[in-house]
Scaffold this motif. Structure first.
Motif, PDB file in Angstrom:
ATOM      1  N   TYR A  50       0.818  -1.222   0.000  1.00  0.00           N
ATOM      2  CA  TYR A  50       0.000   0.000   0.000  1.00  0.00           C
ATOM      3  C   TYR A  50       0.849   1.269   0.000  1.00  0.00           C
ATOM      4  CZ  TYR A  50       0.072   0.428   5.246  1.00  0.00           C
ATOM      5  OH  TYR A  50       0.414   0.572   6.573  1.00  0.00           O
ATOM      6  N   PHE A  51       2.062   1.230   0.551  1.00  0.00           N
ATOM      7  CA  PHE A  51       2.958   2.379   0.442  1.00  0.00           C
ATOM      8  C   PHE A  51       3.392   2.584  -1.018  1.00  0.00           C
ATOM      9  CE2 PHE A  51       4.802   2.529   5.045  1.00  0.00           C
ATOM     10  CZ  PHE A  51       3.729   3.307   5.442  1.00  0.00           C
ATOM     11  N   SER A  52       3.752   1.491  -1.682  1.00  0.00           N
ATOM     12  CA  SER A  52       4.256   1.585  -3.051  1.00  0.00           C
ATOM     13  C   SER A  52       3.178   2.041  -4.023  1.00  0.00           C
ATOM     14  CB  SER A  52       4.813   0.231  -3.492  1.00  0.00           C
ATOM     15  OG  SER A  52       5.898  -0.170  -2.675  1.00  0.00           O
ATOM     16  N   TRP A  53       1.983   1.492  -3.882  1.00  0.00           N
ATOM     17  CA  TRP A  53       0.901   1.924  -4.758  1.00  0.00           C
ATOM     18  C   TRP A  53       0.539   3.386  -4.497  1.00  0.00           C
ATOM     19  CZ3 TRP A  53      -0.427  -0.103  -9.127  1.00  0.00           C
ATOM     20  CH2 TRP A  53      -0.253  -1.462  -9.365  1.00  0.00           C
ATOM     21  N   ALA A  54       0.635   3.822  -3.238  1.00  0.00           N
ATOM     22  CA  ALA A  54       0.381   5.239  -2.939  1.00  0.00           C
ATOM     23  C   ALA A  54       1.422   6.120  -3.618  1.00  0.00           C
ATOM     24  CB  ALA A  54       0.381   5.470  -1.431  1.00  0.00           C
ATOM     25  N   LYS A  55       2.695   5.692  -3.567  1.00  0.00           N
ATOM     26  CA  LYS A  55       3.745   6.466  -4.230  1.00  0.00           C
ATOM     27  C   LYS A  55       3.608   6.405  -5.752  1.00  0.00           C
ATOM     28  CE  LYS A  55       7.900   7.020  -2.783  1.00  0.00           C
ATOM     29  NZ  LYS A  55       7.783   8.391  -2.272  1.00  0.00           N
ATOM     30  N   SER A  56       2.932   5.369  -6.246  1.00  0.00           N
ATOM     31  CA  SER A  56       2.693   5.261  -7.688  1.00  0.00           C
ATOM     32  C   SER A  56       1.476   6.069  -8.129  1.00  0.00           C
ATOM     33  CB  SER A  56       2.486   3.792  -8.079  1.00  0.00           C
ATOM     34  OG  SER A  56       3.630   3.019  -7.764  1.00  0.00           O
ATOM     35  N   GLY A  57       0.826   6.718  -7.167  1.00  0.00           N
ATOM     36  CA  GLY A  57      -0.338   7.529  -7.487  1.00  0.00           C
ATOM     37  C   GLY A  57      -1.650   6.777  -7.447  1.00  0.00           C
ATOM     38  N   HIS A  58      -1.641   5.580  -6.814  1.00  0.00           N
ATOM     39  CA  HIS A  58      -2.867   4.790  -6.748  1.00  0.00           C
ATOM     40  C   HIS A  58      -3.041   4.201  -5.346  1.00  0.00           C
ATOM     41  CE1 HIS A  58      -6.144   2.952  -9.154  1.00  0.00           C
ATOM     42  NE2 HIS A  58      -6.152   2.095  -8.144  1.00  0.00           N
ATOM     43  N   PRO A  59      -3.269   5.039  -4.339  1.00  0.00           N
ATOM     44  CA  PRO A  59      -3.476   4.521  -2.980  1.00  0.00           C
ATOM     45  C   PRO A  59      -4.751   3.695  -2.918  1.00  0.00           C
ATOM     46  CG  PRO A  59      -4.077   6.844  -3.104  1.00  0.00           C
ATOM     47  CD  PRO A  59      -3.426   6.507  -4.413  1.00  0.00           C
ATOM     48  N   TYR A  60      -4.702   2.586  -2.181  1.00  0.00           N
ATOM     49  CA  TYR A  60      -5.893   1.735  -2.138  1.00  0.00           C
ATOM     50  C   TYR A  60      -6.291   1.303  -0.727  1.00  0.00           C
ATOM     51  CZ  TYR A  60      -2.957  -2.424  -1.441  1.00  0.00           C
ATOM     52  OH  TYR A  60      -2.077  -3.343  -0.927  1.00  0.00           O
ATOM     53  N   MET A  61      -5.394   1.468   0.253  1.00  0.00           N
ATOM     54  CA  MET A  61      -5.764   1.095   1.617  1.00  0.00           C
ATOM     55  C   MET A  61      -4.830   1.756   2.626  1.00  0.00           C
ATOM     56  SD  MET A  61      -4.255  -2.684   2.568  1.00  0.00           S
ATOM     57  CE  MET A  61      -4.275  -2.226   4.309  1.00  0.00           C
ATOM     58  N   GLY A  62      -5.239   1.711   3.881  1.00  0.00           N
ATOM     59  CA  GLY A  62      -4.409   2.146   4.998  1.00  0.00           C
ATOM     60  C   GLY A  62      -4.811   1.309   6.193  1.00  0.00           C
ATOM     61  N   VAL A  63      -4.128   1.482   7.317  1.00  0.00           N
ATOM     62  CA  VAL A  63      -4.456   0.714   8.523  1.00  0.00           C
ATOM     63  C   VAL A  63      -4.857   1.658   9.650  1.00  0.00           C
ATOM     64  CG1 VAL A  63      -3.024  -1.267   7.941  1.00  0.00           C
ATOM     65  CG2 VAL A  63      -1.999   0.635   9.168  1.00  0.00           C
ATOM     66  N   GLY A  64      -5.921   1.292  10.351  1.00  0.00           N
ATOM     67  CA  GLY A  64      -6.434   2.131  11.424  1.00  0.00           C
ATOM     68  C   GLY A  64      -5.498   2.230  12.612  1.00  0.00           C
ATOM     69  N   ARG A  65      -4.479   1.389  12.648  1.00  0.00           N
ATOM     70  CA  ARG A  65      -3.491   1.487  13.727  1.00  0.00           C
ATOM     71  C   ARG A  65      -2.645   2.745  13.593  1.00  0.00           C
ATOM     72  NH1 ARG A  65      -2.832  -3.589  11.647  1.00  0.00           N
ATOM     73  NH2 ARG A  65      -0.725  -3.142  10.884  1.00  0.00           N
ATOM     74  N   ASN A  66      -2.611   3.304  12.385  1.00  0.00           N
ATOM     75  CA  ASN A  66      -1.757   4.473  12.147  1.00  0.00           C
ATOM     76  C   ASN A  66      -2.200   5.147  10.851  1.00  0.00           C
ATOM     77  OD1 ASN A  66       0.264   6.320  12.556  1.00  0.00           O
ATOM     78  ND2 ASN A  66       1.956   4.897  12.251  1.00  0.00           N
ATOM     79  N   LEU A  67      -3.155   6.054  10.974  1.00  0.00           N
ATOM     80  CA  LEU A  67      -3.768   6.695   9.813  1.00  0.00           C
ATOM     81  C   LEU A  67      -4.185   8.107  10.186  1.00  0.00           C
ATOM     82  CD1 LEU A  67      -5.094   6.518   6.933  1.00  0.00           C
ATOM     83  CD2 LEU A  67      -7.132   5.627   8.098  1.00  0.00           C
ATOM     84  N   ALA A  68      -3.974   9.049   9.281  1.00  0.00           N
ATOM     85  CA  ALA A  68      -4.337  10.439   9.556  1.00  0.00           C
ATOM     86  C   ALA A  68      -5.004  11.050   8.331  1.00  0.00           C
ATOM     87  CB  ALA A  68      -3.098  11.255   9.944  1.00  0.00           C
ATOM     88  N   TYR A  69      -5.987  11.888   8.584  1.00  0.00           N
ATOM     89  CA  TYR A  69      -6.576  12.639   7.473  1.00  0.00           C
ATOM     90  C   TYR A  69      -7.289  13.882   7.993  1.00  0.00           C
ATOM     91  CZ  TYR A  69     -10.576   9.452   8.559  1.00  0.00           C
ATOM     92  OH  TYR A  69     -11.557   8.694   9.163  1.00  0.00           O
ATOM     93  N   LYS A  70      -7.465  14.825   7.085  1.00  0.00           N
ATOM     94  CA  LYS A  70      -8.171  16.051   7.401  1.00  0.00           C
ATOM     95  C   LYS A  70      -9.657  15.725   7.537  1.00  0.00           C
ATOM     96  CE  LYS A  70      -8.046  20.938   6.049  1.00  0.00           C
ATOM     97  NZ  LYS A  70      -7.609  21.889   4.988  1.00  0.00           N
ATOM     98  N   LYS A  71     -10.308  16.368   8.490  1.00  0.00           N
ATOM     99  CA  LYS A  71     -11.703  16.029   8.763  1.00  0.00           C
ATOM    100  C   LYS A  71     -12.596  16.207   7.538  1.00  0.00           C
ATOM    101  CE  LYS A  71     -13.524  17.197  12.777  1.00  0.00           C
ATOM    102  NZ  LYS A  71     -14.245  17.935  13.860  1.00  0.00           N
ATOM    103  N   GLU A  72     -12.276  17.188   6.704  1.00  0.00           N
ATOM    104  CA  GLU A  72     -13.110  17.428   5.524  1.00  0.00           C
ATOM    105  C   GLU A  72     -13.120  16.240   4.564  1.00  0.00           C
ATOM    106  OE1 GLU A  72     -10.054  19.800   2.520  1.00  0.00           O
ATOM    107  OE2 GLU A  72     -11.460  20.949   3.729  1.00  0.00           O
ATOM    108  N   GLU A  73     -12.033  15.432   4.561  1.00  0.00           N
ATOM    109  CA  GLU A  73     -11.997  14.253   3.700  1.00  0.00           C
ATOM    110  C   GLU A  73     -13.074  13.254   4.120  1.00  0.00           C
ATOM    111  OE1 GLU A  73     -10.506  13.835   1.026  1.00  0.00           O
ATOM    112  OE2 GLU A  73      -8.748  15.134   0.998  1.00  0.00           O
ATOM    113  N   PHE A  74     -13.335  13.191   5.406  1.00  0.00           N
ATOM    114  CA  PHE A  74     -14.360  12.289   5.925  1.00  0.00           C
ATOM    115  C   PHE A  74     -15.735  12.709   5.434  1.00  0.00           C
ATOM    116  CE2 PHE A  74     -17.379  11.002   9.283  1.00  0.00           C
ATOM    117  CZ  PHE A  74     -17.130   9.643   9.332  1.00  0.00           C
TER     118      PHE A  74
END
Length: 368
Positions: A186-210
Motif C-alpha cells: 500500500y505504500f508503493s501503490w500510494a507512491k505510484s499515485g494509486h493509494p488503495y488502503m491504509g491501517v487504522g493502527r496508524n492513519l491520519a486525514y483532514k476532517k473534511e476528507e471524511f
C-alpha cells in the motif's frame, strides 16, 4: 505440454518482477523521509471496546506526546468491562482528553464505524490521527512525525503499524512479515499515485476528507473497513501521501495463536472484496502469480525439463524480491523477518488459499 508450462512460468516470473521492480521499488528505494514539524491542531482518536488492560497501559503514552496542540478523543463503544471507568479517570487526569460514550444501538449494534463517526464529529481539531486501543507510538514524536507529512494538497497520510517482536516465535515472524509485505504494497501503490488502503493502527486525514465522502455511509453495512475501505474510497494521487520515519511508527500486540491470527486475516481478506475493481485485480494477480511461481517450477523440475533455465529464473526472482523487501524492511525496522522470507512466503501462500476457501463457506467474525 512442458514447453507451454515453461513459457507460462517465464510469464509468471515476469509479472512478479514487474510488481517488485515496477511498483514496490518505489517505496524500497525512496529517499529517507524528513520530519518538518507543522503548526496544525490534531485530534488523536482512539476507539475501544472491552480493552481495559490495553487502555490502562497505552493511553498515558498518547497523553505524553511531545506536540504543542492536540487533544485525545477516547471513544468507549459500549464496553462491558472497566474500559469506560478508566476513560473517565483519564478525562479527569488530562485536560486535553475528550470522552465519547457510545451506547448500544439496535441499528448499528457492534459497528465500529458508528462509534468512530460519533468520535470524529466530537473532535474539535481540523486534522485527525487514528490509532487502535491495543496500539502505542514508538516515540513521543509520533504526532509530530505523522502530521509533518500533511501539506495543502496532501490531506491523507498513511502510516505503518508494526507488531511487537516475540522471541522464539515463528508465528510472530509470519505475522510481522505479512504486515511488512502489506505495507510495502500500500505504500508503493500510494507512491505510484494509486493509494488503495491504509491501517487504522496508524492513519491520519483532514476532517473534511471524511465528510467529502459522507463518512462511512457507503459501506456502513460492512462491519470492518473503517480504515481500508475509507482510504479506498477517499484517497487519490493528489490528496494522499505516506509516513515512514522511525518516529512515525506505532506498535501493537500481535496474536499469539495461529487460530486467532487466521480469524483476524479472514476479516481483512473479506473486506478487500469491496475494494475498487482495479485494486482487487492487482491484488489478485499478485497473489495468483505468487502461487503459480511456487507450483510451476515443481512440475518442470520433476521432469528435469530445462532445469538450468528454471533454476536461473527462480534465482533471479528471489534475488530481486529479497533486495526490494530488504530495503523496505530497513525503512520500517523489520529486517530480522527478511531472513525467513522464502519459508514465510510459502506459509502465507497456503494461508491465503485456506482463508479464501473458508470465507466462501462462512462469514468472518468482526468488531467485538
Amino acid at each position: 505440454m512442458l514447453i507451454i508450462i515453461l513459457y507460462f512460468f517465464i510469464f509468471i516470473v515476469a509479472i512478479q518482477i514487474l510488481y517488485y521492480l515496477g511498483v514496490f521499488s518505489k517505496f524500497a528505494f525512496a529517499k529517507t523521509q524528513k520530519i518538518t514539524p507543522k503548526r496544525i491542531s490534531i485530534s488523536v482518536i482512539v476507539c475501544a471496546k472491552n480493552e481495559e488492560e490495553n487502555v490502562a497501559n497505552f493511553i498515558p503514552l498518547l497523553a505524553e506526546q511531545n506536540y504543542p496542540d492536540f487533544e485525545i478523543v477516547l471513544i468507549d463503544d459500549a464496553s462491558s468491562d472497566n474500559t469506560l471507568h478508566l476513560f473517565e479517570g483519564f478525562e479527569k487526569q488530562y485536560p486535553n482528553i475528550r470522552l465519547v460514550r457510545v451506547e448500544n444501538n439496535e441499528a448499528f449494534w457492534g459497528n465500529k464505524k458508528y462509534a468512530l463517526t460519533l468520535g470524529i464529529k466530537a473532535a474539535k481539531k481540523e486534522y485527525l490521527l487514528f490509532t487502535d486501543a491495543d496500539c502505542y507510538p514508538t516515540s513521543k514524536e509520533w504526532i509530530t512525525a505523522m502530521s509533518s507529512q500533511f501539506t495543502m494538497q496532501k490531506t491523507i497520510v498513511l502510516g505503518y503499524g508494526k507488531y511487537e517482536k516475540i522471541v522464539n516465535s515463528f508465528l510472530n515472524k509470519i505475522i510481522r512479515f505479512e504486515t511488512l509485505l502489506t505495507a510495502i504494497q500500500y505504500f508503493s501503490w500510494a507512491k505510484s499515485g494509486h493509494p488503495y488502503m491504509g491501517v487504522g493502527r496508524n492513519l491520519a486525514y483532514k476532517k473534511e476528507e471524511f465528510f467529502n465522502v459522507n463518512g462511512f455511509i457507503e459501506h456502513m453495512q460492512i462491519r470492518s473497513g473503517d480504515d481500508d475501505l475509507f482510504v479506498n474510497q477517499a484517497a487519490n494521487a493528489k490528496n494522499t501521501t505516506i509516513a515512514y520515519t522511525p518516529e512515525s511508527l506505532t506498535l501493537s500486540k500481535p496474536k499469539t495463536s495461529y487460530k486467532e491470527w487466521i480469524v483476524q486475516k479472514r476479516r481483512h481478506v473479506a473486506t478487500a472484496n469491496y475494494y475498487k475493481s482495479f485494486d482487487k485485480f492487482q491484488l489478485g494477480l499478485f497473489y495468483f502469480s505468487q502461487l503459480l511461481f511456487l507450483i510451476l517450477p515443481i512440475i518442470l523440475l520433476a521432469f528435469q525439463f530445462q532445469w538450468i533455465i528454471v533454476v536461473s529464473l527462480i534465482a533471479l526472482r528471489y534475488l530481486i524480491t529479497w533486495i526490494v523487501i530488504g530495503f523496505s524492511a530497513g525503512k520500517l525496522k523489520e529486517k530480522d523477518v527478511v531472513y525467513w522470507y522464502p519459508i514465510i512466503e510459502i506459509v502465507l501462500i497456503f494461508t491465503q488459499i485456506n482463508i479464501f476457501i473458508t470465507n466462501i463457506f462462512s462469514k468472518p467474525v468482526h468488531w467485538k
